[in-house]
Motif scaffolding. Structure first.
Motif, PDB file in Angstrom:
ATOM      1  N   UNK A  19      17.491  46.472  47.134  1.00  0.00           N
ATOM      2  CA  UNK A  19      17.703  45.372  46.990  1.00  0.00           C
ATOM      3  C   UNK A  19      18.780  45.458  45.862  1.00  0.00           C
ATOM      4  N   UNK A  20      19.455  43.712  45.737  1.00  0.00           N
ATOM      5  CA  UNK A  20      20.837  43.035  45.335  1.00  0.00           C
ATOM      6  C   UNK A  20      20.224  43.466  43.814  1.00  0.00           C
ATOM      7  N   UNK A  21      20.194  43.707  43.115  1.00  0.00           N
ATOM      8  CA  UNK A  21      19.214  43.745  41.720  1.00  0.00           C
ATOM      9  C   UNK A  21      20.134  45.288  41.690  1.00  0.00           C
ATOM     10  N   UNK A  22      20.019  45.994  42.189  1.00  0.00           N
ATOM     11  CA  UNK A  22      20.469  48.305  42.149  1.00  0.00           C
ATOM     12  C   UNK A  22      21.967  48.579  42.591  1.00  0.00           C
ATOM     13  N   UNK A  23      22.384  48.571  40.733  1.00  0.00           N
ATOM     14  CA  UNK A  23      23.836  48.513  41.436  1.00  0.00           C
ATOM     15  C   UNK A  23      24.214  50.358  42.360  1.00  0.00           C
ATOM     16  N   UNK A  24      25.187  49.858  43.015  1.00  0.00           N
ATOM     17  CA  UNK A  24      25.107  50.946  44.257  1.00  0.00           C
ATOM     18  C   UNK A  24      26.735  51.732  43.787  1.00  0.00           C
ATOM     19  N   UNK A  25      26.919  52.708  44.252  1.00  0.00           N
ATOM     20  CA  UNK A  25      28.232  53.295  44.623  1.00  0.00           C
ATOM     21  C   UNK A  25      28.868  52.506  45.600  1.00  0.00           C
ATOM     22  N   UNK A  47      21.930  62.148  34.232  1.00  0.00           N
ATOM     23  CA  UNK A  47      21.729  60.151  32.750  1.00  0.00           C
ATOM     24  C   UNK A  47      23.253  60.587  32.040  1.00  0.00           C
ATOM     25  N   UNK A  48      23.370  61.247  32.022  1.00  0.00           N
ATOM     26  CA  UNK A  48      25.186  61.313  31.053  1.00  0.00           C
ATOM     27  C   UNK A  48      26.196  60.803  31.572  1.00  0.00           C
ATOM     28  N   UNK A  49      26.871  63.004  32.147  1.00  0.00           N
ATOM     29  CA  UNK A  49      28.124  63.035  32.229  1.00  0.00           C
ATOM     30  C   UNK A  49      28.425  62.856  33.501  1.00  0.00           C
ATOM     31  N   UNK A  50      27.533  62.500  34.547  1.00  0.00           N
ATOM     32  CA  UNK A  50      27.480  62.001  36.256  1.00  0.00           C
ATOM     33  C   UNK A  50      27.230  60.504  36.214  1.00  0.00           C
ATOM     34  N   UNK A  51      26.794  59.928  35.497  1.00  0.00           N
ATOM     35  CA  UNK A  51      27.140  58.708  35.276  1.00  0.00           C
ATOM     36  C   UNK A  51      28.609  58.222  34.785  1.00  0.00           C
ATOM     37  N   UNK A  52      29.290  58.671  33.685  1.00  0.00           N
ATOM     38  CA  UNK A  52      30.326  58.543  33.575  1.00  0.00           C
ATOM     39  C   UNK A  52      30.998  58.482  34.203  1.00  0.00           C
ATOM     40  N   UNK A  53      30.930  59.826  35.382  1.00  0.00           N
ATOM     41  CA  UNK A  53      31.662  60.508  36.698  1.00  0.00           C
ATOM     42  C   UNK A  53      32.008  59.865  37.723  1.00  0.00           C
ATOM     43  N   UNK A  54      30.907  58.170  37.930  1.00  0.00           N
ATOM     44  CA  UNK A  54      30.067  57.637  38.517  1.00  0.00           C
ATOM     45  C   UNK A  54      31.517  56.432  38.625  1.00  0.00           C
ATOM     46  N   UNK A  55      31.000  55.632  36.977  1.00  0.00           N
ATOM     47  CA  UNK A  55      31.977  55.318  36.530  1.00  0.00           C
ATOM     48  C   UNK A  55      33.193  55.379  36.768  1.00  0.00           C
ATOM     49  N   UNK A  56      34.290  56.299  36.845  1.00  0.00           N
ATOM     50  CA  UNK A  56      35.513  56.718  36.653  1.00  0.00           C
ATOM     51  C   UNK A  56      35.703  56.677  38.271  1.00  0.00           C
ATOM     52  N   UNK A  57      34.678  56.755  39.257  1.00  0.00           N
ATOM     53  CA  UNK A  57      35.322  56.713  40.776  1.00  0.00           C
ATOM     54  C   UNK A  57      35.319  55.577  41.121  1.00  0.00           C
ATOM     55  N   UNK A  88      18.185  57.847  41.676  1.00  0.00           N
ATOM     56  CA  UNK A  88      18.039  57.148  40.613  1.00  0.00           C
ATOM     57  C   UNK A  88      17.822  57.390  39.551  1.00  0.00           C
ATOM     58  N   UNK A  89      18.933  56.418  38.431  1.00  0.00           N
ATOM     59  CA  UNK A  89      19.103  56.040  37.238  1.00  0.00           C
ATOM     60  C   UNK A  89      18.204  55.463  36.194  1.00  0.00           C
ATOM     61  N   UNK A  90      17.251  55.219  35.782  1.00  0.00           N
ATOM     62  CA  UNK A  90      16.253  54.494  35.629  1.00  0.00           C
ATOM     63  C   UNK A  90      16.662  54.371  34.002  1.00  0.00           C
ATOM     64  N   UNK A  98      15.935  49.455  34.152  1.00  0.00           N
ATOM     65  CA  UNK A  98      16.995  48.301  35.084  1.00  0.00           C
ATOM     66  C   UNK A  98      16.703  49.929  35.466  1.00  0.00           C
ATOM     67  N   UNK A  99      17.848  49.638  36.878  1.00  0.00           N
ATOM     68  CA  UNK A  99      18.099  50.342  37.757  1.00  0.00           C
ATOM     69  C   UNK A  99      19.638  51.049  38.591  1.00  0.00           C
ATOM     70  N   UNK A 100      19.931  52.199  39.089  1.00  0.00           N
ATOM     71  CA  UNK A 100      20.988  52.451  39.175  1.00  0.00           C
ATOM     72  C   UNK A 100      20.857  53.796  40.339  1.00  0.00           C
ATOM     73  N   UNK A 101      21.664  53.250  40.868  1.00  0.00           N
ATOM     74  CA  UNK A 101      21.844  54.754  42.385  1.00  0.00           C
ATOM     75  C   UNK A 101      23.479  55.532  41.710  1.00  0.00           C
ATOM     76  N   UNK A 102      23.407  56.683  41.545  1.00  0.00           N
ATOM     77  CA  UNK A 102      24.042  57.691  41.457  1.00  0.00           C
ATOM     78  C   UNK A 102      25.218  58.150  42.177  1.00  0.00           C
TER      79      UNK A 102
END
Length: 512
Positions: A19-25, A47-57, A88-90, A98-102
């Motif tokens: 679904x479009x509402x899901x943020x993906x890499x 839920x934390x450091x891996x998400x920051x790294x996903x943001x950075x990438x 999935x990070x909820x 709110x859901x997101x794929x890391x």
């Protein structure tokens, strides 16, 4: 893909149909190369450091893929490998989801049976940054002093068998030795655990082993390895079956590696690096000269509130933190403790009002969607109470301040372990390195609160002798333990909130 569609397992082939509402890499995962190793790939890291790294990438793509290493349960290789390390990070806030794929993790290595897989990763020249979430007890240190615990069974083994280590300090020391002997590339080891001056503690335990190894390893580490301190913050309870079901029903796919957290997140890192470093500061982390004020604020306020509510909550019959803080009595107690006794011990923190931080922290704990079990938070309390409660108590005593409220959760930790002993009916199962010792004390002393408290206070690995000998501290803890072991522990908490505990100290202790 709708929730009514086929229930496929999460994986790369499914990403374009989510679904479009899901943020993906948004970056090319196929081109992502490893540069970070993380030890302890549990829910918090994902839920934390891996998400920051996903943001950075996503913002600044570079060779910063994460290789996860688990040297203790759970085994995640099968779970994450089957999904190509996607998960999935909820974010849950009361009724909102709110859901997101890391996608920042590229591989997971299981090294529970042998150190070799972990050593292969850590010694690799491509790894330049190592982060750790191994819990307080993973450092094999003495909580009261921060020194390496030379009597720890894993440390005894590692000193005798340095090429086949079991402990985190032993594995890191051996990996650094392999790096020194092969390519010699520098490395940063960044602790993300709730330990004050965690970089100093990590350096202490690794260097203590290196000094015993000889061969110039300690000198090489001093010249080529950095141990910055770090403070991390996001509440991430254990994933439940309901969380897995939410993903499947709401988004239409199966994910066995779901993690759940709150909206709030924070990461403060000491600017002390060796070699290249991921620019997490570009995506919300803070690089600072001194982490100490931030870690004191978090540990003595948020973490102390969690510790207080978990022990008093269990004693009061509450299963979760949000239920404990919803109780007016416990909410009043923890707010008064933080405002009246904890805040005066804090250092100034740039841009943060301590009283506002207290209110923000307590509000975070009221989130009804975060089902953080009190027994889960109570795990390994002996490793946590020093920085969360005993250090502020020590600071208060040094300035002649009251410790009437701060002493109660210290006694709460004692009561929690004591009531798990056979002498007190095995009320619940506990997980704490000192559980067996406290149970033995309870069996030997029975229900005499004074004898119980004094015997527990003699545990020097937790209570430094000077604090344990302080007459005011001893009196407060004895009185609080007596009240919390009574038939109505909440009546004691109510009494403390109504008048200073000092008045109670003049009364004779409850008979056994």
């Amino acid at each position: 893909m709708s929730a009514a569609g086929s229930r496929e397992n999460l994986g790369p082939a499914l990403l374009d149909r989510l679904p479009a509402e899901l943020r993906k890499p948004t970056y090319d995962r196929a081109a992502l190369q490893p540069g970070i190793a993380h030890i302890g790939v549990g829910a918090f890291h994902r839920c934390h450091q891996a998400e920051y790294t996903d943001d950075l990438l996503a913002k600044n793509f570079d060779r910063w893929g994460v290789v996860g290493i688990n040297i203790r349960p759970p085994r995640l290789t099968e779970t994450l490998d089957s999904q190509r390390c996607l998960y999935t990070r909820l974010i849950r806030q009361n009724d909102e989801v709110e859901a997101r794929i890391i996608g920042s993790i590229v591989r997971v290595v299981d090294s529970q049976d042998s150190a070799e897989p972990a050593l292969d990763v850590l010694a690799s020249p491509e790894i330049e940054m190592v982060t750790l979430t191994v819990t307080e007890k993973g450092y094999c240190h003495i909580p009261a002093s921060g020194a390496l615990d030379l009597d720890h069974s894993d440390i005894v083994h590692d000193l005798a068998n340095p090429e086949a280590p079991r402990s985190v300090p032993g594995i890191l020391a051996r990996a650094l030795e392999l790096r020194m002997a092969s390519h010699g590339r520098p490395m940063t080891l960044l602790s993300c655990d709730n330990i004050p001056a965690n970089g100093v503690i990590l350096a202490n335990v690794v260097r203590a082993i290196a000094e015993r190894r000889g061969s110039g390893l300690a000198d090489w580490i001093a010249a080529n390895v950095a141990f910055p301190s770090g403070m991390v913050d996001r509440i991430a309870p254990a994933t439940t079956a309901a969380d897995l079901e939410t993903v499947e029903k709401r988004f239409g796919y199966r994910d066995s590696a779901v993690v759940v957290g709150e909206q709030f997140r924070q990461w403060v890192i000491e600017k002390k690096f060796a070699g290249r470093v991921p620019r997490w500061d570009l995506v919300g982390a803070s690089f600072v000269e001194d982490v100490t004020p931030f870690e004191h604020l978090k540990m003595r306020v948020l973490n102390a509130a969690q510790t207080t509510l978990c022990y008093l909550g269990v004693l009061g019959g509450f299963e979760h933190t949000f239920e404990a803080i919803a109780d007016p009595l416990l909410a009043t107690f923890v707010r008064r403790m933080l405002m009246e006794e904890t805040l005066p011990t804090l250092m100034p923190v740039p841009g943060i009002s301590p009283s506002a931080y207290v209110e923000q922290s307590l509000a975070r704990l009221t989130n009804t969607a975060i089902h953080h079990r009190n027994h889960q938070i109570a795990t390994d309390g002996s490793q946590k109470i020093v920085q969360r409660l005993l250090n502020p108590i020590r600071d208060r005593l040094a300035k002649g301040g009251s410790i009437a409220l701060l002493s109660v959760p210290v006694a709460g930790w004692m009561a929690y372990l004591v009531k798990a002993s056979s002498r007190f009916g095995n009320c619940w199962q506990v997980s704490d390195p000192f559980a067996a010792r406290i149970a033995a004390i309870a069996d030997a002393t029975g229900a005499d609160s004074k004898a119980l408290a004094e015997a527990i206070l003699a545990t020097e690995a937790i209570f430094d002798p000077e604090l344990a000998a302080n007459a005011m501290f001893r009196a407060h803890v004895i009185a609080a333990l007596d009240g919390l072991l009574s038939r109505d522990p909440m009546a004691f908490v109510r009494h403390v909130c109504a008048e200073p505990i000092d008045a109670r100290l003049k009364q004779p202790a409850r008979s056994a």
